[in-house]
Design a protein around this motif. Sequence first.
Motif, PDB file in Angstrom:
ATOM      1  N   THR A   1       0.879  -1.272   0.196  1.00 43.85           N
ATOM      2  CA  THR A   1       0.012  -0.087   0.303  1.00 43.85           C
ATOM      3  C   THR A   1       1.070   0.834  -0.089  1.00 43.85           C
ATOM      4  O   THR A   1       0.983   1.665   1.087  1.00 43.85           O
ATOM      5  CB  THR A   1      -0.590   0.564   1.127  1.00 43.85           C
TER       6      THR A   1
ATOM      7  N   GLN B   1       4.178   2.157  14.711  1.00 42.97           N
ATOM      8  CA  GLN B   1       2.757   2.471  13.944  1.00 42.97           C
ATOM      9  C   GLN B   1       1.975   1.346  13.507  1.00 42.97           C
ATOM     10  O   GLN B   1       1.664   1.469  13.042  1.00 42.97           O
ATOM     11  CB  GLN B   1       3.544   2.936  12.443  1.00 42.97           C
ATOM     12  N   SER B   2       3.258   0.301  14.034  1.00 41.54           N
ATOM     13  CA  SER B   2       3.046  -1.793  13.637  1.00 41.54           C
ATOM     14  C   SER B   2       1.984  -2.069  14.737  1.00 41.54           C
ATOM     15  O   SER B   2       1.628  -1.715  15.259  1.00 41.54           O
ATOM     16  CB  SER B   2       3.917  -2.344  13.942  1.00 41.54           C
ATOM     17  N   VAL B   3       0.946  -2.602  14.032  1.00 46.27           N
ATOM     18  CA  VAL B   3      -0.267  -3.076  14.823  1.00 46.27           C
ATOM     19  C   VAL B   3      -0.342  -4.631  15.388  1.00 46.27           C
ATOM     20  O   VAL B   3      -0.626  -5.146  15.844  1.00 46.27           O
ATOM     21  CB  VAL B   3      -1.385  -3.671  13.933  1.00 46.27           C
TER      22      VAL B   3
ATOM     23  N   LEU C   1       3.544   3.382   9.358  1.00 45.84           N
ATOM     24  CA  LEU C   1       2.715   2.165   8.577  1.00 45.84           C
ATOM     25  C   LEU C   1       1.551   1.667   8.875  1.00 45.84           C
ATOM     26  O   LEU C   1       1.047   1.403   8.441  1.00 45.84           O
ATOM     27  CB  LEU C   1       3.963   0.837   9.794  1.00 45.84           C
ATOM     28  N   ASP C   2       0.791   3.177   9.302  1.00 44.55           N
ATOM     29  CA  ASP C   2      -0.906   2.364   9.713  1.00 44.55           C
ATOM     30  C   ASP C   2      -1.256   3.496   8.990  1.00 44.55           C
ATOM     31  O   ASP C   2      -2.480   4.337   8.954  1.00 44.55           O
ATOM     32  CB  ASP C   2      -0.517   3.292  11.714  1.00 44.55           C
ATOM     33  N   GLN C   3      -0.403   3.677   8.061  1.00 40.88           N
ATOM     34  CA  GLN C   3      -1.107   5.237   6.778  1.00 40.88           C
ATOM     35  C   GLN C   3      -1.742   6.500   7.253  1.00 40.88           C
ATOM     36  O   GLN C   3      -2.413   7.013   6.243  1.00 40.88           O
ATOM     37  CB  GLN C   3      -2.758   4.242   6.157  1.00 40.88           C
ATOM     38  N   LEU C   4      -1.161   6.718   8.242  1.00 35.61           N
ATOM     39  CA  LEU C   4      -1.351   8.128   9.053  1.00 35.61           C
ATOM     40  C   LEU C   4      -0.450   8.883   9.304  1.00 35.61           C
ATOM     41  O   LEU C   4       0.558   8.072   8.635  1.00 35.61           O
ATOM     42  CB  LEU C   4      -1.686   7.770  10.620  1.00 35.61           C
ATOM     43  N   ASN C   5      -0.853  10.442   8.479  1.00 35.86           N
ATOM     44  CA  ASN C   5       0.572  11.390   8.778  1.00 35.86           C
ATOM     45  C   ASN C   5       0.851  11.416  10.335  1.00 35.86           C
ATOM     46  O   ASN C   5       0.186  11.450  11.216  1.00 35.86           O
ATOM     47  CB  ASN C   5       0.084  12.569   7.788  1.00 35.86           C
TER      48      ASN C   5
END
Lengths: 765, 765
Positions: free
Chosen positions: A220, A414-416, A364-368
């Motif tokens: 992604t 940020q890793s789930v 990594l969480d696709q957040l800024n």
Amino acid sequence: MKRSLILCLFIVPALCIAQNQPDGNLVQFVNPLIGTHKMGHTYPGATVPFGMVQLSPETDTLLYDHQGKYNGPVYKYCAGYQYDDPTIVGFSHTHFSGTGHSDLGDFLIMPTEGALQLNPGTEAHPEKGYRSVFSHQNEVAEPGYYKVLLDDHQITAELTASNRVGFHQYTFPASDRSHIILDLISGIYNYEDKNVWTFVRVENDTLITGYRQTTGWARTRTVYFAMSFSKPFYQYGNMDYSKPQVYKGFWGKFDQRKNFPETAGRQIRMYFDFKTTAGEKVKIKFALSPVSTEGALQNMKAEVPHWDFERVKKEAQSLWNQALSKVTVNTEKRDDKINFYTAMYHTFLGPTTYMDVNGSYRGLDQLNHTAADFTNYTTFSLWDTYRALHPLFNILQPKRNADMVKSMLAHYEQSVHPMLPVWSHHANENWCMIGYHSVSVIADAAIKGNAGFDAQKALDACVTTARQKFYGGLDSYMAMGYVPDEKNASSVSMTLEYAYDDWCIAQLAKKLGRQEIHDEFMKRSANWKNVFDASIGYTRPRLANGSFRKEFDVLSTHGQGFIEGNAWNYSLYVPHDPDAMIRLMGGPKRFVTHLDSLFTMYLPDKFFAETEDITREGIIGNYVHGNEPAHHVAYLYNWAGQPWKTQERVRMILKKQYQASPDGLGGNDDCGQMSAWYIFSSLGFYPVAPGSDQYAIGSPAVQNATLKLENGNTLTIEARNQGDKNVYVQKVEVNGVVLKRLYLTHAEIMDGGKITFYMGAKPKK
Amino acid sequence: MKRSLILCLFIVPALCIAQNQPDGNLVQFVNPLIGTHKMGHTYPGATVPFGMVQLSPETDTLLYDHQGKYNGPVYKYCAGYQYDDPTIVGFSHTHFSGTGHSDLGDFLIMPTEGALQLNPGTEAHPEKGYRSVFSHQNEVAEPGYYKVLLDDHQITAELTASNRVGFHQYTFPASDRSHIILDLISGIYNYEDKNVWTFVRVENDTLITGYRQTTGWARTRTVYFAMSFSKPFYQYGNMDYSKPQVYKGFWGKFDQRKNFPETAGRQIRMYFDFKTTAGEKVKIKFALSPVSTEGALQNMKAEVPHWDFERVKKEAQSLWNQALSKVTVNTEKRDDKINFYTAMYHTFLGPTTYMDVNGSYRGLDQLNHTAADFTNYTTFSLWDTYRALHPLFNILQPKRNADMVKSMLAHYEQSVHPMLPVWSHHANENWCMIGYHSVSVIADAAIKGNAGFDAQKALDACVTTARQKFYGGLDSYMAMGYVPDEKNASSVSMTLEYAYDDWCIAQLAKKLGRQEIHDEFMKRSANWKNVFDASIGYTRPRLANGSFRKEFDVLSTHGQGFIEGNAWNYSLYVPHDPDAMIRLMGGPKRFVTHLDSLFTMYLPDKFFAETEDITREGIIGNYVHGNEPAHHVAYLYNWAGQPWKTQERVRMILKKQYQASPDGLGGNDDCGQMSAWYIFSSLGFYPVAPGSDQYAIGSPAVQNATLKLENGNTLTIEARNQGDKNVYVQKVEVNGVVLKRLYLTHAEIMDGGKITFYMGAKPKK
């Protein structure tokens, strides 16, 4: 051969005798074309140290082969460029250096002249597309600068870059049909459906913004851009090559393909038309951002607020000279100096900056997120780079390395899962290769006192990572002490590497006074013994029932429990406890015999054929320097009481595996790991076990070297009586005191001063 | 028939005689099922006024028809629900109300029991998938609340919502195999390849976050979500139904399909498994955001920080009661009251909130913006809603309408063309239909003194929009005074609507003292005359050479230069200058004859067959109420000196075109435009030309009505001697003073007081 070198060597040779100038113009000794032929997978284009933009030519990306047959994921074109290709497709802005898998190649730009062609054409028929034939005689590759004549269009292309901005300068002939093509389909690893979405706005007649979203090695991934022309185009348009969009609605009200300022879709190419006079230069500033088009615009304004190509080039080369001058070396042969500085260049290409000038980056969480107190980096090829690249950074780039650790810790936050990075790039974890070698990088930095990060928190992250049951057989590894053969095809490699990583965690825990963690992971660090079959003297796949697998070939690299290596090489992978390994392998004598055989045997062709990522030249006997698992192996003679064999092997590898030519790298440079090996080994020492503060003594290949350290100290390394045959170290002095051991400590390096190697033609036994 | 009404009518009828209570429980008079059968395209689910979430059942979306054949873009399921369907597929979070094109249907959730099935099944074979048969006897639809029994799973589903959070409550049977399915493929307008990308993280055993990106009616659209369970699931997983991703890399190290916390791809369905006791309620809070998963989480925390379903339902219904009580009406028949409040409900469904609780929203430029001083709205079906919906808001929702104008101006600022919205939703311009009717909405608000926005800047935006040469023949329109037939299939409609819009701009310019703009656009506003063919008394396609097209059919709606209307209807579209139009059409007498024929002729079947968006019942003679171009037409008799005909036609339309039953709407409700017509006409007046401050007098259908205005004033409307046959207005008094004209002014309404209509059975000539 690049033109600047030809000039230098044959026309003004006086300039070449720069060997005794400590600083000066070091970029002249870098040849970015080294590694661009065959397996090196380096790129020749323009970038600055650790820069976000890698603006470089694509000679092909082979979505389809020349017969039009789909070629699948592309290995050959990991860096987009192969030296023996006859055509250039265009110039794109993102490239990996030396990887064994591919991605990127974003935003390909090609200037053309004549009838507008929006398809790239083929190598066999470049005239059927926009690509052009080119010649190496008309090609210049320098750090921060690339130039080539595009024969078919008679356009001279020049490229330079700042950190986040690619700067193009195209010199056109006189024409009413001059074009700049922006190919948003083109990319590396460009299989069908890689492109997820593209969005483009023509803000005005000199400014384009947009983004490209792909699913490739990074699943992604979105890259944003802002593209500015030095001269207004007089018309423009686009073509969408994907299936027609179902909703066309009221598009019929107007033509959205020509002079229409917004487009979006899956497969888009754009063109911008100009009328040019003879010799007219059309320039493009192309800024990237991991966050937004707004970020890209800010990056452009902050870094290149003008249109002076020469200035950007000068600044880029100045940055390179600064970075390269961290080590000044003198070598006997010019080629060795070129190899050395090209290796320096390759080690300073990445990890790459991954944030806007204002600190914003995609997580990594696709957040800024905003990097408050560090530079956020991406592209962590950790299975490769924990070995020598990050240790080298702890000496030459400690500030950056601490920021790389901070970037890795941000990834963890940020890793789930959560986990530290395994192989990460552009806000994605691609899970490539094995192990959890982030812990090595973190421990090595902390042990060496380079911990500008929260070490306790970092240790917690290491421990959590190492206990993730879902990951690569870790559940079994924790329960049984090894990864069973049934669980994974790389079970032995996994067990060996986990054991080393666990030792790193234990070292960090010890330093931080976390005794329980230390004990738990010291215990785990001995797990390598669980896959060692003493009956044959090799590590070997072990079944869940405790027995070793019967069918087993110690030379094969496939299906034998290893990855990128066979048992012959991989069995030597206990960097944190070579003594115990040597004992298990039957003691020093038998061990040396094994090592000798590794370097001298002839690997039958059938085994070479299945060896990944390397040329035949990348193999010495059965020793595969082009793959990483054996990078420490030459240094193991030190532990077996025969350091002179380390010395001769290291010098042989330096000589055989690194050539100052496009095909000079025998295997993937792997984001600088191969080059970092070269630098360490050339200087006379190597970090066999990152996470310790020791460097095994090898045999320096330079005559002398001066390291200007960030702490203000200067270290001088001198190899007295150096020579091609004088590969044997007779004595080492640290600041005049004879060294009584076979390693240097990190402090001995960082404190500066002088290390003197006394060289000779005969082994000092 | 919804259960609550049955209870009300037959069990506790006393409660129903609420007609004289001014406030109270008005939600009881709303039936969200009205318009869910056939062409109404309304949805029955739960939402709050102007809410971001529309949580509603899907009975199908027909990606493939029941024979498995691809059905293409879906018209029937614009709102996801058709009353006569036997099954429910699930409950999704975004729905248009009453549109004639489709999109949305994001994040379909379905609770199931038994063997896990991840495909939806078909209407014919619901047992082959997760969908369930249901019965209207077990269905309750109220404002802010929806309930249904899913027969196949014996699960009771209840839905309610806050602005940005959908709240699900599922009552399960006892089972070890209870599931919640999150279908990220399902959607409305769900053609192949609509899904661009989905990304999901399982943050922990009760929280999921992610986003879904689609290309449909909105070309580039992303919706972010956060989904919270009241009870931990004990296992979960996903299936990816798209082509396998090329890079699988080291996924082999672990199973990414089961209990793996991150997934991404094009076609993903997820499941979450529970063990439930009999009657156990599993609740879900599902928050949306146009910006980020973080935004969705913040929205959830801010709006629904608890798990009390009844509380959210109560709050939602309280919001509806507040909104509905802006007008309290008494009607002779209960059905009329239901029609009225259901119309009120439909007008207050949208435009919908499009920003997070902190003001962040995605702009048309795909950047994130913050709405500093207004609520950002989306879904502007402007070709429909400029006519009566936005004028209604200027009376009943002036604050929101001013914010809608601000949202439109923000759209303009973010537009690269730049243009004000044409038909916009979710940070996209879909360019649907014709005209630039934003200018009508802006001018109407400004003229009526509802300009909480920068009117000068707004005028500049209107002018820039109206001068965009690329747009729908505007270049020709500006050069020649009309859109030539060669240029567009809707050339006459375009010319007529541009002329009206231009008049709006002129009115705004006049108010703001911009004389040159006023003059320019007044001149343009007469352009309708250029497509009027006096020889036949109709507007008619005109060629670029100035001649009218020869082949021409005044009854056909296709290929005659019009859209959603034929020449018979559309020729009457000069709302800003009916007097001039009547003159051109031969004077009042001939004009009345034309109007009469419109309402009384029989439209041959072949013409009906090609009439879009409406049922046979949606047509009165050749008057098509189900499409908008004729919405002002019944009021035109006022200009021809026969207001009593306006009065009888309006009452006839109110009676024939609006029924208190699922099939009660004869055409698409069009985001509330059809309903806004109902409210105005029921109250006795209608805004024939938004942009003026006048409302044409019609014939009130209510007995009386009280409008509580935001300015604190109260307006009472009374229809004395009201009755089914007393449709003719004998006299109108404003605060006791007899009105000597056929219109009311905006000030007369907003100043409050009393308007009294004296009704009678005979025309007052």
